[in-house]
Design a protein around this motif. Sequence first.
Motif: not given
Lengths: 738, 160
Positions: A355, A657, A659, A661, A727, A731-733
Amino acid sequence: MSPVAHTPIDRRSFLRLTAMAGGGLVLGHYVLPSAGAEGAAPAAEKVNGLFIPNVFIRIAPDGAVTIFSARPEVGQGIKTSLPMVVAEELGADWKSVTVVSGQLDPAFGPQFAGGSMSTPMSYAEMRRMGATARTMLVQAAASAWSVPPGECVASAGAVVHTPTGRRLGFGELVARASALPVPDEGSVVLKDPRDFSLMGTRVGGVDNPRVVTGQPLFGIDQRRPGMVYAVFQASPVWGARPLSANLDHVKALPGVRDAFIIDRTVPAGQLTGLVPGVAIVAESTWAAFSARAELKVTWEEGRFAKSSWDDFARQAGELAAASPDSPSIAEARRDGDVDKALAASARVVEASYSYPFISHANLEPQNCLVHVQGDRAEVWAPTQNPDGARKIAAEVLGIPPEHVQVTITRIGGGFGRRLDSDPVAQCAAIAQKAGVPVKLVWDRTDDLQHDHYRPGGFHFLKGAIDAQGRLSAWRSHHVSFGSNMGADDYPARFVPNYLLLTSVLENGVPQGPWRAPGSNTYAWVTCCFLDELAHAAARDPVEFNLALLGDRDLVTGTGRKGRPYNAARMRNVVRQVAEKSGWGKPLPRGSGMGLGYYFSHQGYIAEVAEVTVSRSGDLRVDRVVAAVDVGSQIVNLSGAENQVQGSISDGLSAAWRQELDIRQGRVVQSNFNEYPMLRMPDAPRKIEIHFVKTDYPPTGLGEPALPPLAPAVYNAIFAATGKRVRQLPISRTDLSWS
Amino acid sequence: MSKFNLQVNGRSHEVDVVPETPLLWVLRDNLDMVGTKFGCGIGQCGACTVHLDGNPARACQTPVASAASSKITTIEGLSGDGSHPLQRAWCEIDVAQCGYCQAGQIMTAAALLSQNPSPTDQDIDDAMGGNLCRCATYLRIRAAIHRAAELAQAGKEIRA
């Protein structure tokens, strides 16, 4: 200036009570102390004809009751709920109660808002405060009527002599009650909870009328005569120092009063207080923002300038592959023989969960107002931790903490962010140079890029199912950014062969508590992996988890956290949520139900999410059902439900959603367009809450309903689509299926 | 700096500011009307929603120069006394948690109800999707808009 601005603020034995009134006007009142130093029973104070049995209660001759709220209001509803506890014991008529926020003052006791601690810490004390006042009012009435106090009851703002029906309003008893000695706290008799008439009902927030009319309640709304506006540019790369800046250019811009470098770190060596940066002081917020757009700073970027999320993930993978004897790996807990159990098992499941860092993203950006005059300072701050604000302001200013007066404003969202007082430290440093009141306001980019983040993490897991379909071994390696799972964190103590390994990645990312710290991610990892194991064992997840929770009631702690785990309470809420949600009912392909449950912040909470995933992968959360055990008494039913509803939706917002970076030692995202939060169309269509009353002291609801949500949704996605996602965020998947 | 005459909540105010200054900061810093909130500065969160001639607008994206010809309504002027059906419904449903976004939510909802007195859930979602609530009180916001529609309808019937 407020009427009391120049009054010495370091007198210890007074209580200053502050009302935030229209226009930001601060009204100050002194109440002289109860002098108990000689050991005699202190008389209740009579100031301006008021009955003041203790620091939390004032009753006026007209019967008006004022109850003080000492804890910061961040949206958790504490400014309504704790005064309700007082009013319940007092026998006040809630309609005649005015709630006023108290300033930071030792007389109130602990004043922070964090860890869902306000209710468990203050519930019993607030009952005693109300009961003490009620006891005195009853005594006053009994003596007026020359009847035994036992024949009198206080209710709806009056004392009634039960045998005769005679009645005296609280206001009529003020003079008599004020002359009575304050009874010893231990001697007052609390109400029988069966007689509660206010607690447990739905009561609207006391500030609602002011919220819906836009009154100046929040930190960012505060204003002082002669005030100037400031911004503070800290380095986008954490821990960096400004070497130079185009200060002459900035100072010449319209509306700019001053611009200067602050090259200090307070407390020394920490990233979560005052860090070096550049301040701009201007005549308006817009002038400060506009000038900042032209600010150019050269930074000495330091040793974390190259860090990136991708590199952290690579390092975590290397640690997972390393020998357990590696010096980078510590053993946090070992029960039984995990390797042997894994070797002997019928099935082994292996998975890695990860995560990202996420932000608090309080909608009210960080801000503070400080006025420094000589060796004294006034601070107006939306702080969850007013005592911490006082201490850091004092340290920055080099003055004694008791020379700093802190006014706690309403807070536009806490979520743990405002336990740290870095904006207070910055504003104090700027205000000391400015010499006039300074309001510091962060913009959204400051807020996202200088948060103290919910840490990311990596968990490498192996679980074993034995021939009887039981969970026989659990091996976990948690790679963190500083804080690791504890030796007692679930499912430790419930699996015979259990191994927890931990590693920490070296990093310079500022981190802090984010709603249900630790639990907000550990619940997701744990409950998702348990769901995988249940399916590997070909058992129903509810039945599998109930079996894991076993038949012991209280499971004592043995590790460093040491907290007992009440498995009976957890089994109860899991059973309740299964029943109320219709667990096991047939659903069409693309729809599914998932279970999450977790013990955190003293609450036992289980949730079932029901979701639908379209073939093209669009997610909708149709329903969330929660079974909530926070003890014997819900204080404010409306507020409690609001907290659970909000925690569920906030949990979904984070899981779906959110996240951040990290590249080149800084957060990439700068505003909500790059950091999407949940909006109304994606909110759960329906949330059903079932409070399960148990015979335990009431505990808080700011946090514990959040952790179970993410695993409930992920497990529901698996049930709906067969896709096991490991993970965050969702929204990454790609969730599409065919 | 330039002088502008602003019509805010039925009153005239003269301000002397840089023409590009967003209406948000003129309201907050110059006119001391702080009910209109700063959340993102890029029109993403809706906390600064006001009405320009009855239409919802993001005050953070509205240069003061472009608002000078409009009738501006802020949360402070929605009813004056908190009696707008939405304000009553917000209190009745106990919507707010931290409360910071709620002025913007109410202003957006007020524009919706003035166009559509009986909105469906879908209408509400469509209208309110631009307003963030960090505390995620969305279910109560939706319920309160429905309730306000009822209150407004009842008010009309009483007057009629």
